[in-house]
Design a protein around this motif. Structure first.
Motif, mmCIF file in Angstrom:
data_model
loop_
_atom_site.group_PDB
_atom_site.id
_atom_site.type_symbol
_atom_site.label_atom_id
_atom_site.label_comp_id
_atom_site.label_asym_id
_atom_site.label_seq_id
_atom_site.Cartn_x
_atom_site.Cartn_y
_atom_site.Cartn_z
ATOM 1 N N ALA A 159 0.820 -1.205 0.000
ATOM 2 C CA ALA A 159 0.000 0.000 0.000
ATOM 3 C C ALA A 159 0.856 1.258 0.000
ATOM 4 N N PHE A 160 1.848 1.306 0.880
ATOM 5 C CA PHE A 160 2.684 2.503 0.997
ATOM 6 C C PHE A 160 3.607 2.646 -0.212
ATOM 7 N N GLY A 161 4.267 1.555 -0.593
ATOM 8 C CA GLY A 161 5.179 1.616 -1.731
ATOM 9 C C GLY A 161 4.466 1.879 -3.035
ATOM 10 N N GLY A 162 3.204 1.453 -3.134
ATOM 11 C CA GLY A 162 2.447 1.620 -4.370
ATOM 12 C C GLY A 162 2.227 3.072 -4.746
ATOM 13 N N TRP A 163 2.059 3.935 -3.725
ATOM 14 C CA TRP A 163 1.856 5.350 -4.069
ATOM 15 C C TRP A 163 3.123 6.182 -3.914
ATOM 16 N N LEU A 193 -4.585 4.030 6.493
ATOM 17 C CA LEU A 193 -5.719 3.698 5.629
ATOM 18 C C LEU A 193 -6.520 4.953 5.289
ATOM 19 N N LEU A 194 -6.760 5.795 6.287
ATOM 20 C CA LEU A 194 -7.488 7.042 6.039
ATOM 21 C C LEU A 194 -6.725 7.907 5.034
ATOM 22 N N GLY A 195 -5.405 7.989 5.199
ATOM 23 C CA GLY A 195 -4.604 8.780 4.271
ATOM 24 C C GLY A 195 -4.642 8.226 2.858
ATOM 25 N N THR A 196 -4.566 6.907 2.729
ATOM 26 C CA THR A 196 -4.577 6.281 1.401
ATOM 27 C C THR A 196 -5.941 6.464 0.737
ATOM 28 N N ILE A 197 -7.029 6.372 1.507
ATOM 29 C CA ILE A 197 -8.374 6.604 0.957
ATOM 30 C C ILE A 197 -8.493 8.046 0.460
ATOM 31 N N CYS A 240 -3.928 0.074 -3.566
ATOM 32 C CA CYS A 240 -3.233 0.382 -2.311
ATOM 33 C C CYS A 240 -4.206 0.367 -1.130
ATOM 34 N N VAL A 241 -5.389 0.933 -1.330
ATOM 35 C CA VAL A 241 -6.401 0.930 -0.270
ATOM 36 C C VAL A 241 -6.783 -0.501 0.089
ATOM 37 N N ALA A 242 -7.001 -1.337 -0.936
ATOM 38 C CA ALA A 242 -7.381 -2.729 -0.701
ATOM 39 C C ALA A 242 -6.288 -3.476 0.065
#
Length: 552
Positions: A32-36, A95-99, A204-206
């Protein structure tokens, strides 16, 4: 009811049954983190019209926070919340940040409208768009930083009674972390570039949701320990106590120093060393400092001699540690600026495939992994045969220094060639220089990392006192964070004092920036050699250099 100590693990919790839950959580959060983050520079430039160098600076700030936040999270976990609570709370925050970040790629109102072709003016950027964007980046970074070190710690805690199994756990933990980082910087970045930002960010969220759910599913299996206090607290106590007693005269014998509570009978007292004697005042017993049972009455006024000596050991290694600030700074500069170079180069391999600019740094990861394998299987045995000695941590770090500034030299030569090609092709339809020209310099950085990173971990773990062993990886994490912030500051200085880094790097002199890093690297290497020459190993009994004498 108090949680158990690590020496009394309940049979119904802990052990290898927790391994799948912890590893799956780590993989999901890393994806998730590396993806963005791997593609953040490209996203800021293309979707928010951020100037290229500014986008690189934001990326450096995110990477710097990724190095410093795990230390803060470790302190919070050790002193207040414990690892389990720190992880699930941090997972929700990230998770909130990625959403929020995915929302900026989904809702038209949350990102600027693209400029029309041929238009001389663009729609003004809304303040709310940037507030949401940067809030998303801050939350996602803050949350991931809270899980980065605590996940490995809680995993090791489950095997607290089996040190050998802990070593196996760490090997697999970092293997899966590395693998997830490669997938994030290639597969997810490819989706973002070739399908849509929306699809990539929601992947990333998933991944984040799955990681959180799996971690919570393993809750009943985890052995959860009561926070015992952070080692940073004991270090701070030494400083505060020595300042508060700065007027107290140092005694001539060791009998007036506090040895600690519940000392083993007939144990030899710890004698204060002769260096940094001003710190010894923290261990001087004054009226009211000790309770009748021998325990400390005022914790911020009295420390044991061992705590003072532990702090002195840390001070002795600080010069060597500080030499690694500039070791990591060129890596931070290159990591962000290489993506800008890739955007200005031909990234096609064959007629149908184009390397995403955000994936270019995967060559660093791959070269590090490959060289680490060669290191253990080939280079170390060969070195022993040729020299009759093992390669010491200080030697490994020194080789890393040399390779690092050599890679900057290669970067300068390649960028000089790229600029010449770009200027000669200006206004023509000729294909730009291939992005594969960047591979040698990135591979050199990866090989250098295979030398200096394990060397630093080995040195700090070997040299730190038993009570501060867990700080070894924290020291590396802090180094990474400081290095990225220094990289940000260096780029700012270059922008304000020269014309080398304009918005379009084809009009600048990025090669000169790399040459500055070469000069700085050589100077820093000389500083490192000086520190290493005068450094004396503190724990020579722990040095495993077969067939080699102990270094003094």
């Amino acid at each position: 009811m108090e949680a158990p100590s690590k020496s009394q693990l309940p049979r119904s919790t802990g052990g290898w049954v927790t391994f799948p839950f912890i590893i799956a959580s780590s993989v999901g959060l890393t994806l998730a983190f590396g993806g963005w983050t791997s593609n953040l520079i490209v996203y800021l430039i293309k979707e928010f019209d951020v100037e290229s160098i500014d986008a690189a600076q934001i990326s450096n700030l995110v990477n710097g926070a990724g190095g410093l936040l795990p230390v803060l999270a470790a302190i919070i976990a050790d002193s207040f919340l414990g690892c389990f609570s720190t992880i699930w709370i941090s997972s929700i925050i990230t998770l909130l940040g990625t959403i929020l970040l995915a929302s900026t790629a989904t809702l038209d109102a949350l990102r600027p409208k693209p400029c029309e072709v041929g238009s001389t003016s663009c729609s003004p950027k809304s303040r709310i768009q940037h507030v949401v964007l940067y809030a998303a980046i801050v939350l996602a970074t803050l949350g991931y930083g809270g899980t980065r070190s605590t996940l490995s710690t809680i995993g090791a805690d489950q095997l607290a009674n089996k040190p050998k199994d802990q070593g196996i756990f760490f090997n697999w933990f970092f293997f899966f972390w590395y693998s997830a980082s490669v997938v994030a910087s290639t597969a997810i970045v490819y989706v973002e570039d070739n399908v849509s930002w929306k699809a990539g960010f929601f992947i990333c969220v998933a991944c984040n949701v799955v990681a959180l759910v799996i971690f919570l599913m393993g809750s009943r299996f985890y052995a959860k320990f009561k926070p015992q206090g952070s080692p940073f607290t004991s270090l701070a106590r030494v400083v505060v106590a020595s300042i508060r007693k700065r007027q107290v005269a140092l005694p001539s014998t060791s009998e007036d120093f506090y040895q600690g509570h519940n000392i083993v009978p007939k144990a030899l007292p710890v004698v204060p060393s002769k260096t940094f004697r001003f710190l010894d005042r923290a261990a001087i017993v004054s009226d009211g400092d000790v309770k009748p049972d021998g325990s400390i009455a005022m914790r911020w006024r009295l420390c044991s001699v061992q705590e003072v000596e532990d702090f002195k050991s840390l001070i002795r290694i600080l010069p060597l540690w500080s030499s690694s600030f500039f070791l990591g700074t060129p890596i931070g500069v290159q990591a962000s600026l290489s993506i800008l170079q890739a955007l200005a180069m031909n990234r096609h391999i064959g007629p149908n495939f184009q390397i995403p600019a955000g994936s270019i740094l995967v060559f660093v990861l791959v070269s590090t992994a490959l060289f680490l394998a060669l290191f253990d299987k080939f280079l170390i045995p060969t070195w022993r045969i040729l020299t009759g000695k093992s390669l010491t941590p200080l030697q490994r770090i020194g080789v890393g220094h040399v390779l690092n500034f050599l890679s900057m030299g290669v970067s300068a030569l390649v960028e000089s060639k790229r600029l010449n090609v770009a200027k000669s092709n200006q206004g023509s339809n000729d294909v730009p220089m291939s992005v594969l020209w960047l591979v040698p310099q990135l591979a050199l950085v990866g090989i250098a990392e295979a030398f200096h990173y394990p060397g630093q971990v080995s040195l700090y773990y070997q040299e730190f006192p038993i009570t501060l062993k867990n700080m070894a990886t924290a020291m590396i994490s802090v180094l990474v964070g400081i290095a990225f912030y220094l990289a940000t500051a260096l780029i700012d200085i270059v922008r304000k004092t020269t014309t080398w880094l304009p918005g379009n790097i084809n009009n600048g002199r990025l090669d000169n920036v790399y040459w500055v890093l070469v000069v700085g690297g050589v100077v820093n290497f000389c500083y490192y050699v000086t520190c290493a020459w005068y450094y004396k190993y503190q724990n020579t009994k722990e040095v495993d250099y077969s067939d080699s004498p102990s270094e003094e």
